[in-house]
Enzyme design. Structure first.
Site, mmCIF file in Angstrom:
data_model
loop_
_atom_site.group_PDB
_atom_site.id
_atom_site.type_symbol
_atom_site.label_atom_id
_atom_site.label_comp_id
_atom_site.label_asym_id
_atom_site.label_seq_id
_atom_site.Cartn_x
_atom_site.Cartn_y
_atom_site.Cartn_z
ATOM 1 N N ARG A 98 -3.909 6.680 11.985
ATOM 2 C CA ARG A 98 -4.715 6.786 10.756
ATOM 3 C C ARG A 98 -5.556 8.049 10.892
ATOM 4 O O ARG A 98 -6.428 8.130 11.766
ATOM 5 C CB ARG A 98 -5.598 5.548 10.556
ATOM 6 C CG ARG A 98 -6.616 5.756 9.438
ATOM 7 C CD ARG A 98 -7.233 4.485 8.926
ATOM 8 N NE ARG A 98 -6.297 3.760 8.096
ATOM 9 C CZ ARG A 98 -6.619 2.768 7.263
ATOM 10 N NH1 ARG A 98 -7.883 2.376 7.169
ATOM 11 N NH2 ARG A 98 -5.707 2.164 6.537
ATOM 12 N N HIS A 125 -0.268 6.860 1.846
ATOM 13 C CA HIS A 125 -0.503 5.564 2.491
ATOM 14 C C HIS A 125 0.776 4.714 2.325
ATOM 15 O O HIS A 125 0.794 3.717 1.620
ATOM 16 C CB HIS A 125 -1.711 4.869 1.842
ATOM 17 C CG HIS A 125 -2.288 3.753 2.661
ATOM 18 N ND1 HIS A 125 -1.771 3.357 3.882
ATOM 19 C CD2 HIS A 125 -3.346 2.912 2.427
ATOM 20 C CE1 HIS A 125 -2.485 2.339 4.346
ATOM 21 N NE2 HIS A 125 -3.436 2.064 3.492
ATOM 22 N N GLN A 128 0.990 0.805 2.859
ATOM 23 C CA GLN A 128 0.383 0.020 1.788
ATOM 24 C C GLN A 128 1.342 -0.114 0.605
ATOM 25 O O GLN A 128 1.487 -1.197 0.028
ATOM 26 C CB GLN A 128 -0.924 0.691 1.327
ATOM 27 C CG GLN A 128 -1.627 -0.085 0.240
ATOM 28 C CD GLN A 128 -2.158 -1.422 0.725
ATOM 29 O OE1 GLN A 128 -2.873 -1.492 1.724
ATOM 30 N NE2 GLN A 128 -1.814 -2.507 0.051
ATOM 31 N N ASP A 217 -7.845 1.773 -7.133
ATOM 32 C CA ASP A 217 -8.270 1.978 -5.746
ATOM 33 C C ASP A 217 -9.694 2.513 -5.814
ATOM 34 O O ASP A 217 -10.175 2.912 -6.894
ATOM 35 C CB ASP A 217 -7.318 2.984 -5.056
ATOM 36 C CG ASP A 217 -7.616 3.167 -3.576
ATOM 37 O OD1 ASP A 217 -8.337 2.330 -2.988
ATOM 38 O OD2 ASP A 217 -7.139 4.170 -3.001
ATOM 39 N N CYS A 257 -5.392 -2.096 -3.065
ATOM 40 C CA CYS A 257 -5.068 -2.103 -1.623
ATOM 41 C C CYS A 257 -6.213 -2.667 -0.791
ATOM 42 O O CYS A 257 -5.996 -3.075 0.347
ATOM 43 C CB CYS A 257 -4.703 -0.706 -1.167
ATOM 44 S SG CYS A 257 -6.032 0.506 -1.294
ATOM 45 N N ARG A 285 0.930 -6.783 4.002
ATOM 46 C CA ARG A 285 0.913 -5.665 4.957
ATOM 47 C C ARG A 285 1.587 -6.087 6.252
ATOM 48 O O ARG A 285 2.339 -5.320 6.865
ATOM 49 C CB ARG A 285 -0.539 -5.227 5.249
ATOM 50 C CG ARG A 285 -1.261 -4.563 4.094
ATOM 51 C CD ARG A 285 -0.667 -3.209 3.765
ATOM 52 N NE ARG A 285 -0.687 -2.312 4.921
ATOM 53 C CZ ARG A 285 -1.716 -1.540 5.271
ATOM 54 N NH1 ARG A 285 -2.803 -1.509 4.533
ATOM 55 N NH2 ARG A 285 -1.641 -0.745 6.339
HETATM 56 N N1 NVA Z 1 -7.848 5.503 -0.852
HETATM 57 C C1 NVA Z 1 -8.527 4.687 0.117
HETATM 58 C C2 NVA Z 1 -7.608 3.648 0.664
HETATM 59 C C3 NVA Z 1 -8.230 2.719 1.659
HETATM 60 C C4 NVA Z 1 -7.258 1.763 2.263
HETATM 61 C C5 NVA Z 1 -9.077 5.557 1.230
HETATM 62 O O1 NVA Z 1 -8.383 6.481 1.658
HETATM 63 O O2 NVA Z 1 -10.200 5.320 1.673
HETATM 64 N N1 CP Z 2 -5.635 -1.234 2.614
HETATM 65 C C1 CP Z 2 -5.983 -0.772 3.830
HETATM 66 O O1 CP Z 2 -5.342 0.116 4.392
HETATM 67 O O2 CP Z 2 -7.043 -1.407 4.381
HETATM 68 P P1 CP Z 2 -7.815 -1.017 5.713
HETATM 69 O O3 CP Z 2 -8.533 0.261 5.474
HETATM 70 O O4 CP Z 2 -8.732 -2.167 5.955
HETATM 71 O O5 CP Z 2 -6.808 -0.858 6.822
#
Ligand code: NVA
Ligand code: CP
Length: 298
Positions: A98, A125, A128, A217, A257, A285
């Site tokens: 990540r 992502h 997801q 989102d 998500c 997931r």
């Molecule tokens: N668009 C959000 C998704 C979180 C799972 C982010 O990148 O923070």
């Molecule tokens: N949706 C998602 O990726 O959640 P987290 O940030 O909790 O992993």
């Protein structure tokens, strides 16, 4: 050649198969496919779902996962991504990353000799979206021909992966976003090249019309915190509330998500309402990632 899951484009030819495998695995039909295998999970950002679902997925498949916060490993002190990739590849069988930057994601995948999974970066992502499509198929019985309407930040990782995913799955997609937050041209062009039906608009009274799936989102993704006040101001008016849902098809589902910020991108009434599938989506997931692991090692 090793497989990676960096972009939705990586599953262009296998999307339906991964989703069908995930649905099968959810019924309990899976084997110890990761027995004796270890996953390293590098996190530069917070996570609830991605971290826990990957750890549980590895355990269910007979393997083991190691959580590595960037600040606890030498990467956080300046060791290069190249060296990190080469060293971890000597110990583990798969790396989940990540990251803040999509460039760093690609750099890790380039130098790792084991599969790399994108657990979210600033551009995509994919894990997801695989779980999202699994959820849509569970609820609607199909993907092809459905219409997905996404509200809010059209220039984030979810919007980009959904654009590619919908094109691959032959779903129609509409992005409803302030012009400054329209998706990157690359993702729109790529979706169209794949035959995708893409609409982008700023906002209209009937924005959700004909939607089978309504998605939103957060307006402030991880990494965007410095722009928080400005974003909250610009996105005002893009909240998915019961008026928006009323314009969609009567059997439309609502997806997010998570994490969600109620009162901003969605009201709690909608997110916890009868059309919402957000907790099935979160659960999926786990199953979708188990199917991804199967796909990576096939
Ligand atoms: N668009 C959000 C998704 C979180 C799972 C982010 O990148 O923070
Ligand atoms: N949706 C998602 O990726 O959640 P987290 O940030 O909790 O992993």
């Amino acid at each position: 050649m090793k497989k990676d899951l960096i972009s939705m484009l990586d599953v262009k030819n296998d999307l339906e198969k991964i989703i069908d495998d995930a649905i099968e695995m959810k019924k309990g039909n899976y084997e110890q496919l990761m027995k004796g295998r270890t996953m390293a999970m590098i996190f530069e950002k917070s996570s609830t779902r991605t971290r826990v679902s990957f750890e549980v997925a590895m355990e269910k498949l007979g393997g083991h996962a190691i959580f590595l916060s960037k600040n606890d490993i030498q990467l956080g002190r300046g060791e290069t991504i190249e060296d990190t990739a080469k060293v971890l590849s000597r110990y583990v069988d798969v790396i989940m990353y990540r990251a803040y930057s999509h460039e760093n994601m690609k750099e890790l995948a380039k130098h790792a000799t084991v599969p790399v999974i994108n657990g979210l970066d600033d551009e995509e992502h994919p894990c997801q979206v695989l779980a999202d499509f699994m959820t849509i198929k569970e609820k609607k019985g199909r993907l092809e021909g459905l219409k997905l309407v996404y509200f809010g930040d059209g220039d984030n990782n979810m919007a980009h992966s959904l654009l590619l995913g919908c094109a691959i799955a032959k779903m129609k997609i509409k992005i409803v976003a302030p012009r400054r937050f329209w998706p990157k041209e690359y993702y729109v062009e790529m979706a169209k090249k794949l035959g995708g039906e893409v609409e982008i608009e700023e906002m209209s009274e009937d924005a959700a019309r004909d939607a089978d799936v309504v998605v939103t989102d957060t307006w402030v993704s991880m990494g965007d915190e410095a722009e928080k006040e400005e974003r909250l101001r610009i996105f005002k008016g893009y909240t998915v509330d019961s008026n928006v849902m009323a314009k969609a098809k009567p059997d439309a589902i609502f997806m997010h998500c998570l994490p969600a910020y109620y009162g901003y991108e969605v009201t709690k009434e909608v997110a916890h309402g009868s059309q919402s599938v957000i907790f099935d989506e979160a659960e999926n997931r786990l199953w979708a990632q188990m199917a991804v692991l199967k796909w990576l090692f096939e």
